[in-house]
Design an enzyme around this catalytic site. Structure first.
Site, short mmCIF file in Angstrom:
data_model
loop_
_atom_site.label_atom_id
_atom_site.label_comp_id
_atom_site.label_asym_id
_atom_site.label_seq_id
_atom_site.Cartn_x
_atom_site.Cartn_y
_atom_site.Cartn_z
N GLU A 1 0.82 -1.22 0.00
CA GLU A 1 0.00 0.00 0.00
C GLU A 1 0.85 1.26 0.00
OE1 GLU A 1 -4.20 -1.16 2.15
OE2 GLU A 1 -3.17 0.58 2.92
N HIS B 1 7.69 -26.89 0.87
CA HIS B 1 6.99 -27.98 0.15
C HIS B 1 5.89 -27.41 -0.73
CE1 HIS B 1 9.22 -30.79 2.65
NE2 HIS B 1 9.06 -29.86 3.58
N LYS C 1 -13.18 1.71 -1.86
CA LYS C 1 -14.16 2.02 -0.82
C LYS C 1 -15.32 2.81 -1.43
CE LYS C 1 -11.13 2.19 3.28
NZ LYS C 1 -10.66 2.95 4.43
#
Ligand code: PA5
Length: 463
Positions: free
Chosen positions: A290, A319, A433
């Protein structure tokens, strides 16, 4: 003091080669810009970058500790309602400094901590199905005070609380951390009379973990918040010296910049070789992504810059991802979070002396195996010419975690200077938003909703 250190050996050209590693000449050439970056950032600590001063907020710390002491023993659960910078730090501190099993086996007299950092109805609905709001303190955190995720959760749990405890009774079960004056949440606090704490000015969401945003939930579950701030203060002192070779924040910021701009490494992997620290890799992913992922440069021109943060956990990702890391494209650099002394050793005994595949483990302990796996991965990365460094924690405790938080926050701020972008805004997040408000029909967002409807594709391609 147990100091965390950066081991940068395997970032250097003499170890991984000049194509992928940093040369002393490159560091030297960047040193003046790095010193200027430090000066520019530190000059703002009493202005818009007040998060730099959070280690010294003694009065706020006392208020938090007093509140935690006052409510101790009253709640079985503490639930953080928040998202992004209002949640990730809480998750990271809890995973680093509480037991990994704290939510099923909490310490005597302390509540369990839950951080509901999503509005997936199956996350929130399951919590409601399984836990008693009457035994719970809801810690509502939002700097802006209006984020849809947090507001919706607050409204849902407020109603459940009122159903269970009544209008008056429910108020004891809510504590809010938000701006001192602005935002809907502050207005709600004023109407309801909820207990509240302040996200200070000059403290953005992803830089707020050392404010009440992260300290309150930590204090409520018994984390040593004083030690955390002391660790951060110790790192502040270490990072006051302008020296690319001695100041870990300067070195780390310079390394990130050189890795992307000169070595073509667009991906920054934080590889936590510590179950406790694994959620700090998540926290750092937000801090880096951000802060540095920006369209505009500071001169207003389009730049489209930023490293892609990736988080990995050792040994689990050995793995899963390590095959890619060792043999895939040369587009990554690695920061391993390593711990010298774990809290547990966990001995291994084998009753099969004739089976070497089990017997070599006999009399050893898990801490040794964990270390060997980590060092093996480091060797494999280095031999394959993959630049990697290690943040070495002598042990994981509040003091070392405080050091790490402050170091990474300052380093990312310095990266902003190298990338020449504003590391402290988040227009991309705000755009999302606003779109969500428009889609939910919030008053004041009608024009945006119309735009979204107009620009929707005429037909969907569902395969
Ligand atoms: O770092 C940030 O600024 C964001 O991630 C915010 O923390 C996030 O969007 C939540 O915002 P708020 O705390 O205002 O609810």
């Amino acid at each position: 003091m147990d100091r965390i250190r950066l081991d940068a050996t395997n970032l250097m050209a003499d170890v991984v080669g000049p194509e992928h590693g940093i040369t002393p000449a490159e560091l030297e050439a960047l040193a003046p810009a790095s010193a200027a970056a430090l000066e520019a950032v530190r000059a703002r600590r009493t202005g818009d970058l007040r998060w730099l001063d959070l280690p010294y907020q003694d009065a706020v710390l006392e208020q938090i500790l007093d509140y935690a002491a006052e409510v101790q023993g009253r709640f079985e659960n503490v639930v953080v309602l928040g998202i992004g910078g209002s949640a990730l730090g809480n998750l990271a501190l809890s995973s680093a400094l509480s037991s990994p099993y704290q939510d099923v086996a909490p310490s005597e007299g302390l509540p369990r901590l839950f951080v509901l950092d999503n509005v997936d109805p199956d996350l929130v609905g399951e919590w409601i199905d399984h836990f008693d709001v009457g035994k719970t303190l809801f810690n509502v955190i939002s700097k802006s005070g209006g984020t849809a995720e947090t507001m919706s959760q607050f409204l849902i749990f407020r109603e459940k609380l009122v159903e269970a405890l009544g209008e008056d009774g429910h108020r004891e079960h809510v504590v809010v951390t938000t701006d001192a004056e602005k935002g809907i949440l502050r207005e709600i606090v004023n109407r309801e009379g909820y207990e509240s704490f302040v996200v200070p000015d000059g403290v953005g969401g992803r830089f707020s973990v050392l404010s009440p945003v992260g300290l309150l939930s930590s204090a409520l579950v018994g984390i040593d918040v004083r030690g955390l701030l002391k660790g951060a203060a110790a790192m502040d002192e270490i990072c006051a010296t302008p020296s690319i070779d001695e100041n870990p924040a300067q070195f780390y910021a310079a390394a990130q910049w050189l890795m992307q701009s000169s070595k073509d490494k667009a991906i920054s992997v934080q590889f936590a070789y510590s179950h406790r620290l694994r959620l700090f890799a998540d926290w750092y992913a937000q801090l880096l992504g951000e802060s540095i992922g920006k369209r505009k440069g500071r001169d207003g021109s389009d730049r489209f810059v930023g490293p892609t943060p990736v988080r990995a956990v050792g040994v689990t990702d050995q793995h899963s991802q390590v095959q890619l890391y060792v043999e895939g494209p040369f587009d990554k650099w690695f920061t391993m979070l390593t711990v010298e002394e774990s809290d547990h050793l966990v001995p291994i005994q084998s009753p099969y002396p004739d089976l070497e595949g089990a017997h070599y483990l006999n009399g050893r302990h898990l801490a040794e195996l964990f270390r060997a796996e980590r060092d093996g991965t480091r060797v494999a990365l280095t031999e394959a010419g993959r630049p990697n460094c290690s943040v070495v924690f002598p042990k994981v405790d509040a003091h070392t975690v405080g050091q790490y938080v402050y170091w990474m926050e300052l380093a990312v701020a310095l990266m902003g200077e190298h990338y020449d972008i504003d590391a402290f805004d988040q227009p991309g997040v705000e755009a999302g938003k606003v779109a969500a408000y428009a889609l939910m029909g919030r008053a004041g967002y009608e024009a945006r909703r119309e735009e979204l409807e107009r620009s929707a594709p005429a037909a969907r391609r569902l395969i």
